[in-house]
Enzyme design. Sequence first.
Site, PDB file in Angstrom:
ATOM      1  CG  ASP A   5      59.163  23.447  19.340  1.00 61.30           C
ATOM      2  OD1 ASP A   5      59.261  24.356  20.175  1.00 61.30           O
ATOM      3  OD2 ASP A   5      58.982  23.661  18.109  1.00 61.30           O
ATOM      4  CB  ILE A   6      55.148  22.315  15.856  1.00 62.74           C
ATOM      5  CG1 ILE A   6      54.353  21.721  14.701  1.00 62.74           C
ATOM      6  CG2 ILE A   6      55.545  23.758  15.570  1.00 62.74           C
ATOM      7  CD1 ILE A   6      52.993  22.384  14.507  1.00 62.74           C
ATOM      8  CG  HIS A  28      56.891  27.870  25.981  1.00 68.92           C
ATOM      9  ND1 HIS A  28      56.223  29.066  25.846  1.00 68.92           N
ATOM     10  CD2 HIS A  28      57.910  27.901  25.078  1.00 68.92           C
ATOM     11  CE1 HIS A  28      56.807  29.782  24.900  1.00 68.92           C
ATOM     12  NE2 HIS A  28      57.830  29.100  24.418  1.00 68.92           N
ATOM     13  CD  GLU A  77      59.039  32.184  17.620  1.00 71.33           C
ATOM     14  OE1 GLU A  77      58.298  31.182  17.489  1.00 71.33           O
ATOM     15  OE2 GLU A  77      60.136  32.290  17.060  1.00 71.33           O
ATOM     16  CB  VAL A  78      53.939  30.829  22.243  1.00 76.47           C
ATOM     17  CG1 VAL A  78      52.559  30.460  22.769  1.00 76.47           C
ATOM     18  CG2 VAL A  78      54.134  30.319  20.823  1.00 76.47           C
ATOM     19  CG  ASN A 103      63.295  31.789  24.264  1.00 70.74           C
ATOM     20  OD1 ASN A 103      64.478  31.929  24.554  1.00 70.74           O
ATOM     21  ND2 ASN A 103      62.893  30.932  23.342  1.00 70.74           N
ATOM     22  CG  HIS A 128      62.114  25.995  24.237  1.00 70.34           C
ATOM     23  ND1 HIS A 128      61.651  25.801  22.953  1.00 70.34           N
ATOM     24  CD2 HIS A 128      61.691  27.242  24.597  1.00 70.34           C
ATOM     25  CE1 HIS A 128      60.985  26.877  22.556  1.00 70.34           C
ATOM     26  NE2 HIS A 128      60.998  27.770  23.533  1.00 70.34           N
TER      27      HIS A 128
END
Length: 119
Positions: A33-34, A104, A99-100, A91, A106
């Site tokens: 994760d960025i 995905h 958000e995206v 999420n 985490h």
Amino acid sequence: MTYDSSNVFARILKGEIPCKKLHEDAHSLAFPDISPKADLHVLVLPKGSYVDFSDFTQNASDEEIVAWVRAINVVAQQHGMDKTGFRLIVNQGANGGQEVPHLHAHVLGGQKLGSMLPE
Ligand code: AMP
């Protein structure tokens, strides 16, 4: 929800935005994760165009689903988190704070993570 093929993870999957690949197989990709929220924070994506967990569960093939679940554990093993412990977060939608709009997981670990939700 219709899949937005310009989302950031779609662009990573197309090679338009770089990422540090930690794991890749025919159906899955994992990278850090960025903006990490723990000492270890890795994202694991299916390569297919799935908006969220519900979309994936209803529309992905069994092979894609198995690959994604296994990729999550490969990432955990890479970092020893299968031994030390980790947390998975997916999420979804507005209440989940997604958000995206590309599914995905985490994978969070490398430290004690505390309570599941802010108190
Ligand atoms: P979510 O809120 O579950 O949709 O999480 C989206 C995550 O994507 C956030 O933790 C971001 O830090 C992460 N993120 C956004 N852009 C990138 C990127 N280019 N590379 C890696 N992670 C990213």
